[in-house]
Design a protein around this motif. Sequence first.
Motif, short mmCIF file in Angstrom:
data_model
loop_
_atom_site.label_atom_id
_atom_site.label_comp_id
_atom_site.label_asym_id
_atom_site.label_seq_id
_atom_site.Cartn_x
_atom_site.Cartn_y
_atom_site.Cartn_z
N LEU A 123 0.81 -1.21 0.00
CA LEU A 123 0.00 0.00 0.00
C LEU A 123 0.85 1.26 0.00
N ALA A 124 1.97 1.23 0.70
CA ALA A 124 2.82 2.41 0.82
C ALA A 124 3.42 2.83 -0.52
N LYS A 125 3.46 1.93 -1.49
CA LYS A 125 4.06 2.22 -2.79
C LYS A 125 3.03 2.63 -3.85
N ALA A 139 -1.34 2.68 6.36
CA ALA A 139 -2.09 1.86 7.32
C ALA A 139 -1.18 1.07 8.24
N VAL A 140 -0.05 0.59 7.75
CA VAL A 140 0.84 -0.20 8.59
C VAL A 140 1.43 0.66 9.70
N GLU A 141 1.89 1.84 9.36
CA GLU A 141 2.49 2.73 10.36
C GLU A 141 1.45 3.21 11.36
N GLU A 142 0.21 3.35 10.92
CA GLU A 142 -0.84 3.88 11.80
C GLU A 142 -1.52 2.81 12.64
N ALA A 143 -1.26 1.54 12.36
CA ALA A 143 -1.92 0.45 13.08
C ALA A 143 -1.50 0.43 14.55
N GLN A 178 3.58 -8.02 6.06
CA GLN A 178 3.55 -9.17 5.16
C GLN A 178 2.19 -9.88 5.13
N PHE A 179 1.20 -9.32 5.80
CA PHE A 179 -0.10 -9.97 5.89
C PHE A 179 -1.03 -9.53 4.77
N SER A 180 -2.06 -10.35 4.54
CA SER A 180 -3.09 -10.06 3.54
C SER A 180 -3.79 -8.73 3.82
N ALA A 181 -3.79 -7.84 2.83
CA ALA A 181 -4.49 -6.56 3.00
C ALA A 181 -5.98 -6.76 3.13
N VAL A 182 -6.55 -7.64 2.31
CA VAL A 182 -7.99 -7.93 2.41
C VAL A 182 -8.31 -8.47 3.80
#
Length: 480
Positions: A123-125, A139-143, A178-182
């Motif tokens: 997502l970051a890219k 989303a990863v940084e904000e989790a 590394q986890f599923s975004a869905v």
Amino acid sequence: MLIRKLLFVCCLWVLILQPSFAEVLLPNIFAHHMVLQRNQPVVIFGTASQGEKITVSFDRQVLRTMADAQGNWKVSLKPMAANAVGQDLVIAGENTITLHDVLVGEVWLCSGQSNMEYQMRKLAKLSAPEKDAYFPKNAVEEANNPNIRLFLVRRKSLARPNGQYNGWAVAQGAALRQFSAVGYFFAKNLQEELDVPVGVISSSQSGSRIEPWLPEQALREEPYFHGKELTGDPGKFFDTMIAPLAPYTMKGFLWYQGESNVFLQENISYAYKQKVLIESWRKLWNDNNLPFYFTQIVPFLYSLDEQGKERMARTVLPEFWEAQSLLLQLPHTGRVTTTDLVDHITDLHPSYKWEIGRRLALQALAKTCHKPIEADGPTFQKVRLKGGKAHVYFDHAKGLHARDGKSLSCFEVAGKDGIFVNAAAKLKGDMVELTAPSIKKITEIRFAWDEAAQPNLVNEAGLPALSFRSNNPYQKLKLN
């Protein structure tokens, strides 16, 4: 001397014939930080020495059992309410295993091929999408929600218990990247709505057909496939990535797969394969009522090869969607439509995974948790033909409108010659009226009947209408 030798041999045989000691061992699906399913009996299982006495302690429950002749054992904890306070799960035999920070909430398994496997780190890219103001790029940084837990299935190690118990993780950092975004966005929406811990298991494989995810014997026993050659490595991933998870107690399944089978121009055969998959997974968990919610694959130019040459008809994809919709005949199933979730139809892996996760969560909330919300887009119900007009009626039709404010798109009509032309579509309440100047008497209609179609008809919930044709060849077919 002879007597001593005989005694030595006898003692040696006694040692050989005695059952060897084995530590109490849990499958890899059990780990620190895991989530146990709320409001239903929870199975705890593992292996030990034959006849070894096992004690399981959790949430003020203490259960005792004994390993059977094969060294297997299991107990069932009584149903528990959701609990976001981490507790210890203790399993004691000759050795003791203590799993820390165990929560109680909702547990779901998501599976499929690359679009389900699609990792959060990507997502970051991404550039901002064209059709959605919401874009969780960071989303990863904000989790920061400790009530969302993740388990990523690794094919080579799942079926080989290692006693490390480190497979579950809080949804943040490296585990989330590394986890599923869905899978993550499904869990995020579910957790926010239900306010209980949510654990999601991701077991997916890029490029996989459906066949590896179901047991070969079940496929052979399905009458539709009698006498047919079975290809696609049936059982390959079922044996290594699904079966070792059972009978870990969970609420339901999420499925996002089909691209590889569309390339093979499948339709009704895929429906029967997915039927076998649903039924065999439910059988594995010994629960015929486990919910199964699947995602339709997005519009894509399957008809053209890498050189731009036509390799199949442009209708192969809608025919696949049509056949797949037969799975809704099975109880406790649901479907997510995604015709609006792609910016470029040459992109087999579109970015809108957060919205697909949200729509799968809508299915679970409405149909499993019985929340009063709409989870489905407008679905063709019937058509009334009146000369040069066709009145089209839908289920889930409250608040029909065009999401972009333009004229309704992707409707076609045909006369007795069977040649389809574009139709003018007008909303009349929750009904759509179709006309075409060149067709004096309409005999057939169809909607979004092309692999590239991205229609704009949605309902009050903003969910897109499903493609259809009035002469659906499967409309009277019963899968079960």
